[in-house]
Each structure stands twice: as C-alpha cells, then as structure tokens.
Design a protein around this motif. Structure first.
Motif, PDB file in Angstrom:
ATOM      1  N   SER B  33       0.811  -1.203   0.000  1.00  0.00           N
ATOM      2  CA  SER B  33       0.000   0.000   0.000  1.00  0.00           C
ATOM      3  C   SER B  33       0.852   1.263   0.000  1.00  0.00           C
ATOM      4  O   SER B  33       0.337   2.342  -0.260  1.00  0.00           O
ATOM      5  CB  SER B  33      -0.911  -0.005   1.219  1.00  0.00           C
ATOM      6  N   GLY B  34       2.133   1.123   0.311  1.00  0.00           N
ATOM      7  CA  GLY B  34       2.985   2.296   0.334  1.00  0.00           C
ATOM      8  C   GLY B  34       2.942   3.035   1.653  1.00  0.00           C
ATOM      9  O   GLY B  34       3.522   4.091   1.772  1.00  0.00           O
ATOM     10  N   ALA B  35       2.290   2.504   2.654  1.00  0.00           N
ATOM     11  CA  ALA B  35       2.231   3.159   3.957  1.00  0.00           C
ATOM     12  C   ALA B  35       2.518   2.135   5.039  1.00  0.00           C
ATOM     13  O   ALA B  35       2.429   0.930   4.810  1.00  0.00           O
ATOM     14  CB  ALA B  35       0.865   3.785   4.189  1.00  0.00           C
ATOM     15  N   PHE B  36       2.928   2.604   6.216  1.00  0.00           N
ATOM     16  CA  PHE B  36       3.134   1.683   7.335  1.00  0.00           C
ATOM     17  C   PHE B  36       2.598   2.324   8.599  1.00  0.00           C
ATOM     18  O   PHE B  36       2.424   3.544   8.667  1.00  0.00           O
ATOM     19  CB  PHE B  36       4.610   1.296   7.484  1.00  0.00           C
ATOM     20  N   ARG B  37       2.316   1.485   9.578  1.00  0.00           N
ATOM     21  CA  ARG B  37       1.801   1.992  10.842  1.00  0.00           C
ATOM     22  C   ARG B  37       2.929   1.973  11.854  1.00  0.00           C
ATOM     23  O   ARG B  37       3.623   0.973  12.017  1.00  0.00           O
ATOM     24  CB  ARG B  37       0.639   1.117  11.315  1.00  0.00           C
ATOM     25  N   CYS B  38       3.087   3.095  12.556  1.00  0.00           N
ATOM     26  CA  CYS B  38       4.189   3.227  13.511  1.00  0.00           C
ATOM     27  C   CYS B  38       3.990   2.273  14.684  1.00  0.00           C
ATOM     28  O   CYS B  38       2.880   2.128  15.203  1.00  0.00           O
ATOM     29  CB  CYS B  38       4.246   4.660  14.005  1.00  0.00           C
ATOM     30  N   LEU B  39       5.079   1.609  15.093  1.00  0.00           N
ATOM     31  CA  LEU B  39       5.013   0.696  16.227  1.00  0.00           C
ATOM     32  C   LEU B  39       4.965   1.447  17.552  1.00  0.00           C
ATOM     33  O   LEU B  39       4.567   0.893  18.569  1.00  0.00           O
ATOM     34  CB  LEU B  39       6.241  -0.215  16.244  1.00  0.00           C
ATOM     35  N   GLY B  40       5.403   2.691  17.558  1.00  0.00           N
ATOM     36  CA  GLY B  40       5.460   3.424  18.816  1.00  0.00           C
ATOM     37  C   GLY B  40       4.181   4.165  19.121  1.00  0.00           C
ATOM     38  O   GLY B  40       3.618   4.043  20.211  1.00  0.00           O
ATOM     39  N   CYS B  41       3.674   4.945  18.138  1.00  0.00           N
ATOM     40  CA  CYS B  41       2.515   5.784  18.421  1.00  0.00           C
ATOM     41  C   CYS B  41       1.302   5.408  17.588  1.00  0.00           C
ATOM     42  O   CYS B  41       0.239   5.990  17.782  1.00  0.00           O
ATOM     43  CB  CYS B  41       2.867   7.253  18.193  1.00  0.00           C
ATOM     44  N   GLY B  42       1.434   4.458  16.665  1.00  0.00           N
ATOM     45  CA  GLY B  42       0.280   4.010  15.902  1.00  0.00           C
ATOM     46  C   GLY B  42      -0.121   4.922  14.757  1.00  0.00           C
ATOM     47  O   GLY B  42      -1.171   4.724  14.156  1.00  0.00           O
ATOM     48  N   LEU B  43       0.710   5.875  14.432  1.00  0.00           N
ATOM     49  CA  LEU B  43       0.383   6.789  13.338  1.00  0.00           C
ATOM     50  C   LEU B  43       0.510   6.060  12.003  1.00  0.00           C
ATOM     51  O   LEU B  43       1.455   5.300  11.798  1.00  0.00           O
ATOM     52  CB  LEU B  43       1.332   7.985  13.385  1.00  0.00           C
ATOM     53  N   ASP B  44      -0.445   6.291  11.105  1.00  0.00           N
ATOM     54  CA  ASP B  44      -0.338   5.759   9.746  1.00  0.00           C
ATOM     55  C   ASP B  44       0.537   6.704   8.939  1.00  0.00           C
ATOM     56  O   ASP B  44       0.187   7.869   8.749  1.00  0.00           O
ATOM     57  CB  ASP B  44      -1.716   5.647   9.109  1.00  0.00           C
ATOM     58  N   VAL B  45       1.682   6.198   8.479  1.00  0.00           N
ATOM     59  CA  VAL B  45       2.679   7.060   7.843  1.00  0.00           C
ATOM     60  C   VAL B  45       2.698   6.754   6.353  1.00  0.00           C
ATOM     61  O   VAL B  45       2.926   5.609   5.960  1.00  0.00           O
ATOM     62  CB  VAL B  45       4.075   6.810   8.446  1.00  0.00           C
ATOM     63  N   PRO B  46       2.467   7.738   5.499  1.00  0.00           N
ATOM     64  CA  PRO B  46       2.627   7.504   4.065  1.00  0.00           C
ATOM     65  C   PRO B  46       4.100   7.398   3.706  1.00  0.00           C
ATOM     66  O   PRO B  46       4.962   7.961   4.370  1.00  0.00           O
ATOM     67  CB  PRO B  46       1.981   8.742   3.437  1.00  0.00           C
ATOM     68  N   LEU B  47       4.369   6.649   2.649  1.00  0.00           N
ATOM     69  CA  LEU B  47       5.765   6.398   2.294  1.00  0.00           C
ATOM     70  C   LEU B  47       6.435   7.623   1.688  1.00  0.00           C
ATOM     71  O   LEU B  47       7.633   7.813   1.844  1.00  0.00           O
ATOM     72  CB  LEU B  47       5.821   5.231   1.314  1.00  0.00           C
ATOM     73  N   ALA B  48       5.645   8.427   1.015  1.00  0.00           N
ATOM     74  CA  ALA B  48       6.231   9.604   0.371  1.00  0.00           C
ATOM     75  C   ALA B  48       6.610  10.624   1.438  1.00  0.00           C
ATOM     76  O   ALA B  48       5.792  11.004   2.266  1.00  0.00           O
ATOM     77  CB  ALA B  48       5.224  10.220  -0.597  1.00  0.00           C
ATOM     78  N   ALA B  49       7.873  11.018   1.437  1.00  0.00           N
ATOM     79  CA  ALA B  49       8.346  11.987   2.425  1.00  0.00           C
ATOM     80  C   ALA B  49       9.121  13.067   1.708  1.00  0.00           C
ATOM     81  O   ALA B  49       9.851  12.781   0.761  1.00  0.00           O
ATOM     82  CB  ALA B  49       9.245  11.305   3.455  1.00  0.00           C
ATOM     83  N   PRO B  50       8.980  14.313   2.130  1.00  0.00           N
ATOM     84  CA  PRO B  50       9.785  15.364   1.505  1.00  0.00           C
ATOM     85  C   PRO B  50      11.246  15.225   1.895  1.00  0.00           C
ATOM     86  O   PRO B  50      11.578  15.055   3.062  1.00  0.00           O
ATOM     87  CB  PRO B  50       9.173  16.650   2.081  1.00  0.00           C
ATOM     88  N   GLY B  51      12.118  15.242   0.923  1.00  0.00           N
ATOM     89  CA  GLY B  51      13.543  15.266   1.212  1.00  0.00           C
ATOM     90  C   GLY B  51      14.213  13.922   1.267  1.00  0.00           C
ATOM     91  O   GLY B  51      15.418  13.846   1.349  1.00  0.00           O
TER      92      GLY B  51
END
Lengths: 147, 143
Positions: B33-51
């Motif tokens: 899906s191109g995203a992962f869920r953080c193991l620490g805070c549970g945030l859904d993080v998209p793979l695309a990141a600036p920089g």
C-alpha cells in the motif's frame, strides 16, 4: 587535553599493533590481570600507544586522544569481524541510566557500534561531537524560542 | 592531529535499491500500500516523504522497525523489533542523521531525517547529551 597528540607522525605504524582494541565486555575481572595492565595497542589514526585498561579499570575500545576505534567485532553475528578498518566517532548517545556513550561508524563498511566513554577521553572532541548537530541545524532554531 | 582530507573527495554512498513494493503479510514497512503503521505511536505514515526516498521511521515519534540485516533495504532481519531513536549526528554537509537502536536485540542503524520529521523531537534528541545531569558539561566547556 592536547598532551596526547604527539604521535601524529606515526600513522603508518598500524601493522605493529600488538593488541587491537576490543569491546569492553569484561571490565570487572580485567583490572586484576597483570597481563592486561601492561598490554597496549596503537591507535590506527593518530598512532598513540595506549594501555588497554582505562583509569577506572574498564577495557578500552577506542583511542582516548582522537576517539577513533577499529572494526574488530561483527555486530550481527557477535563474533570477530574480518573488516578491521578504522571507525570514526560520529555521535554521543545518552542511554536510559544517564552518562555518555560513543557511537562509532566504520569507514569501510559503515557499520555502527557503541562504546563506553572512558574517564580520560579527550573532552574537547567529546563536546565537539555533542554540539555538532546543533551547530548545523537543518531548520532555523529561532522559532523554538517562542514555544 | 588534523589531517588532509581525502583528495578524491568523500566516499560515495553504497548503491541502495529503491524501496520495496511488496513485503508480504508480516506488516513490515514499505508494504504494497505504500504506507506503514508506527510501532510506537500508531500513526499511519505515508511512504512519500519530503527530502528523502528512504523513509524508515515515524515522523511524529521517530520510532522505526528492525527489518534490515546488513545492507539498508535488504529486509533480511528476523528480529522485527521496535527501534527507538538513540542519538543524532550531522553529516559534513549538514544533513541530520537519526541513529536508531533496536529495543529487542540492540542493533544500530542510521537514517537521514526527513523534511516532515517532528522538529521538537529532533531538537530534544540533539540536546540530550548537553542536558544530561550526570555529565559535567560545564566543566568541559569552561577552561
């Protein structure tokens, strides 16, 4: 502080290293061994000959003058590494109990390792490592004054 | 003590493959899906990141996951433990690197800070050595 920097002309003298620095695994019983008290190694960067034991009785894994180390332990398998290249100090880490820990990176294979800070380590280099990120911030730090 | 810099310039980075597009059902980062869920805070993080094209940690709490064994991107670690930010270092060109340590097996890894990483968490990590009460930093600086 800079009294140790006398061996910079002997940088080629790395092959005569009698004992290379190893990880400070056994520090408690190490001080009692007469063999360890007289054992030395030669720094691969500045050529300084230092004793294996630091003043607190722990076993060194880096040069107290320039804080460089050697890649002798494979951190994936835990056994000896066949790399043997120089490791530069890149960061100061603070573990949960407090105190400073050095983070080294191998110049040949980019492996990371941690080592304890000895009491006679060069404090100028230590503080320079600690302030290095703050000296080159990727974002302006002025905004944090308003928080 | 200061020596001449390498005349050939700094060693170029090892070639790394771009991020994976499929890793299976173990929920590892860089899933299809191109995203992962953080193991620490549970945030859904998209793979695309600036920089950065190699995001491996949560931009909010900087927590990562131990999936790589030797080479960044090889996905061969069997540990899969939670990696917490241990310290911060700066490259000679000024880029900040976050150093992670695995809470399960103690392995270390470094990754560039992304453009949307939590600046407060990054700064707190950078100031942690100087704020440590057990190290006499003032005595080291005042001479």
């Amino acid at each position: 502080m800079s009294t140790h920097n006398t061996g910079s002309a002997r940088t080629t003298d790395t092959t005569t290293t009698s004992t290379a620095p190893t990880n400070p695994a056994a520090s408690g019983s190490a001080a009692s061994s007469p063999h360890l008290r007289t054992e030395t190694f030669t720094c691969v960067r500045c050529g300084l000959t230092v004793g294996v034991l630091d003043p607190s009785g722990g076993r060194r894994d880096h040069c107290p003058s320039c804080l460089h180390s050697r890649h002798l332990r494979d951190h994936v398998t835990g056994g000896p590494a066949d790399c043997g290249a120089r490791m530069t100090p890149i960061a100061i880490a603070v573990p949960r109990g407090g105190g400073w820990t050095l983070v080294h990176r191998c110049t040949a294979c980019a492996t990371l390792s941690t080592g304890q800070v000895a009491p006679d380590d060069n404090q100028l280099v230590l503080v320079r490592l600690a302030v290095r990120p703050i000296a080159q911030p990727p974002f302006p730090l002025e905004a944090f004054g308003d928080l | 003590m200061p020596r001449k810099r390498n005349p050939r310039g700094p060693r170029p980075q090892r070639r790394k493959p771009a991020y994976r597009t499929s890793t299976g059902a173990d929920g590892a980062p860089h899933a299809a899906s191109g995203a992962f869920r953080c193991l620490g805070c549970g945030l859904d993080v998209p793979l695309a990141a600036p920089g950065t094209a190699h995001r491996n940690h949560c931009p909010h709490c900087l927590t990562s996951r131990h999936v790589d064994l030797r080479i960044p991107g090889d996905r061969r670690s069997a540990c899969k433990g939670r990696m917490e930010a241990l310290s911060l270092t700066a490259r000679p060109d000024g880029e900040w690197l976050v150093i992670h340590q695995c809470r399960t097996c103690g392995a270390l890894s470094a990754n560039r800070a992304a453009g949307d990483d939590n600046a407060l968490a990054l700064l707190r990590m950078a100031l942690r050595p100087l704020a440590d009460p057990r190290v006499p930093v003032r005595a080291m600086i005042d001479h």
